[in-house]
Write a protein that holds these residues in place. Sequence first.
Motif, mmCIF file in Angstrom:
data_model
loop_
_atom_site.group_PDB
_atom_site.id
_atom_site.type_symbol
_atom_site.label_atom_id
_atom_site.label_comp_id
_atom_site.label_asym_id
_atom_site.label_seq_id
_atom_site.Cartn_x
_atom_site.Cartn_y
_atom_site.Cartn_z
ATOM 1 N N GLN A 30 0.850 -1.190 0.000
ATOM 2 C CA GLN A 30 0.000 0.000 0.000
ATOM 3 C C GLN A 30 0.892 1.249 0.000
ATOM 4 N N TRP A 31 0.545 2.220 -0.821
ATOM 5 C CA TRP A 31 1.397 3.391 -1.021
ATOM 6 C C TRP A 31 1.703 4.146 0.263
ATOM 7 N N ILE A 32 0.803 4.120 1.222
ATOM 8 C CA ILE A 32 1.027 4.870 2.460
ATOM 9 C C ILE A 32 2.250 4.360 3.232
ATOM 10 N N HIS A 33 2.672 3.125 2.897
ATOM 11 C CA HIS A 33 3.862 2.541 3.521
ATOM 12 C C HIS A 33 5.111 2.695 2.647
ATOM 13 N N THR A 34 4.939 2.612 1.338
ATOM 14 C CA THR A 34 6.113 2.438 0.475
ATOM 15 C C THR A 34 6.413 3.599 -0.479
ATOM 16 N N ASP A 35 5.495 4.498 -0.685
ATOM 17 C CA ASP A 35 5.709 5.585 -1.641
ATOM 18 C C ASP A 35 5.907 6.896 -0.875
ATOM 19 N N ALA A 36 7.171 7.218 -0.600
ATOM 20 C CA ALA A 36 7.486 8.379 0.238
ATOM 21 C C ALA A 36 6.993 9.689 -0.370
ATOM 22 N N ALA A 37 7.157 9.848 -1.679
ATOM 23 C CA ALA A 37 6.739 11.105 -2.322
ATOM 24 C C ALA A 37 5.228 11.274 -2.249
ATOM 25 N N ARG A 38 4.505 10.220 -2.545
ATOM 26 C CA ARG A 38 3.040 10.308 -2.498
ATOM 27 C C ARG A 38 2.549 10.499 -1.057
ATOM 28 N N ALA A 39 3.174 9.796 -0.122
ATOM 29 C CA ALA A 39 2.772 9.931 1.284
ATOM 30 C C ALA A 39 3.010 11.346 1.774
ATOM 31 N N GLN A 40 4.114 11.953 1.355
ATOM 32 C CA GLN A 40 4.390 13.328 1.767
ATOM 33 C C GLN A 40 3.347 14.284 1.182
ATOM 34 N N ALA A 41 2.934 14.029 -0.047
ATOM 35 C CA ALA A 41 1.984 14.916 -0.727
ATOM 36 C C ALA A 41 0.533 14.672 -0.330
ATOM 37 N N GLU A 42 0.141 13.399 -0.136
ATOM 38 C CA GLU A 42 -1.279 13.069 0.029
ATOM 39 C C GLU A 42 -1.685 12.551 1.404
ATOM 40 N N SER A 43 -0.750 12.045 2.157
ATOM 41 C CA SER A 43 -1.094 11.432 3.446
ATOM 42 C C SER A 43 -1.311 12.499 4.516
ATOM 43 N N PRO A 44 -2.259 12.282 5.404
ATOM 44 C CA PRO A 44 -2.434 13.230 6.518
ATOM 45 C C PRO A 44 -1.258 13.203 7.494
ATOM 46 N N PHE A 45 -0.386 12.192 7.353
ATOM 47 C CA PHE A 45 0.751 12.051 8.269
ATOM 48 C C PHE A 45 2.009 12.712 7.720
ATOM 49 N N GLY A 46 2.003 13.092 6.437
ATOM 50 C CA GLY A 46 3.124 13.800 5.846
ATOM 51 C C GLY A 46 4.345 12.952 5.559
ATOM 52 N N ALA A 47 4.215 11.653 5.742
ATOM 53 C CA ALA A 47 5.340 10.730 5.515
ATOM 54 C C ALA A 47 4.768 9.324 5.432
ATOM 55 N N THR A 48 5.602 8.387 5.033
ATOM 56 C CA THR A 48 5.161 6.997 5.061
ATOM 57 C C THR A 48 5.007 6.557 6.516
ATOM 58 N N ILE A 49 4.187 5.531 6.709
ATOM 59 C CA ILE A 49 3.984 4.981 8.046
ATOM 60 C C ILE A 49 4.317 3.496 8.033
ATOM 61 N N ALA A 50 4.759 3.008 9.166
ATOM 62 C CA ALA A 50 5.035 1.586 9.318
ATOM 63 C C ALA A 50 3.720 0.817 9.298
ATOM 64 N N HIS A 51 3.741 -0.369 8.732
ATOM 65 C CA HIS A 51 2.582 -1.251 8.814
ATOM 66 C C HIS A 51 2.301 -1.503 10.301
ATOM 67 N N GLY A 52 1.037 -1.529 10.670
ATOM 68 C CA GLY A 52 0.710 -1.855 12.060
ATOM 69 C C GLY A 52 1.290 -3.207 12.461
ATOM 70 N N TYR A 53 1.212 -4.156 11.527
ATOM 71 C CA TYR A 53 1.722 -5.490 11.857
ATOM 72 C C TYR A 53 3.247 -5.537 11.909
ATOM 73 N N LEU A 54 3.923 -4.595 11.273
ATOM 74 C CA LEU A 54 5.373 -4.495 11.445
ATOM 75 C C LEU A 54 5.688 -4.136 12.891
ATOM 76 N N THR A 55 4.944 -3.183 13.440
ATOM 77 C CA THR A 55 5.198 -2.799 14.829
ATOM 78 C C THR A 55 4.895 -3.958 15.776
ATOM 79 N N VAL A 56 3.880 -4.748 15.450
ATOM 80 C CA VAL A 56 3.572 -5.929 16.268
ATOM 81 C C VAL A 56 4.684 -6.973 16.114
ATOM 82 N N ALA A 57 5.207 -7.108 14.904
ATOM 83 C CA ALA A 57 6.272 -8.087 14.658
ATOM 84 C C ALA A 57 7.548 -7.756 15.432
ATOM 85 N N LEU A 58 7.686 -6.519 15.861
ATOM 86 C CA LEU A 58 8.853 -6.133 16.665
ATOM 87 C C LEU A 58 8.750 -6.583 18.119
ATOM 88 N N LEU A 59 7.565 -7.038 18.515
ATOM 89 C CA LEU A 59 7.352 -7.460 19.912
ATOM 90 C C LEU A 59 8.411 -8.435 20.434
#
Length: 154
Positions: A44-73
Amino acid sequence: MSTVIINSLQELQQYEGQELGVSEYHTISQEQINQFAAATLDFQWIHTDAARAQAESPFGATIAHGYLTVALLPYLWTQIARIENLKMQVNYEIESLRFNQPVTVGSAVRLRAKLLGVKDLRGIAKARIEVTMEVQDAKKPAYSGIITFLYHFL
């Protein structure tokens, strides 16, 4: 940060109801996000497309997958508690996990853990642990919930 070392079911039971500690911070990189995307086929672009995430995402950057953060447990958990003298450890359950806020690329996260309870299942320890993934300099945690590990001690 000091790691709690536990060698037996009886030692584990001594920590019931106590906060065991907090891990070191781990910084989420775009490379790690991309590797997780490749491993899970979630591009999904919100994770992998930095330019699009900066332009279109409300977070202004890419975000980690929720399950990636869980996988760090498991990685972060071993910084808090080192369970030794084991035949095997099994991930058993994730209960009431709630994602509270996204983790933007470059953010540092750490795990806080409290041992809620331990049951003796005929020599196998069933440990319920309250976990909170904190994001450095953020008011809300990335997530909170309860995980359960089964520890088969020697």
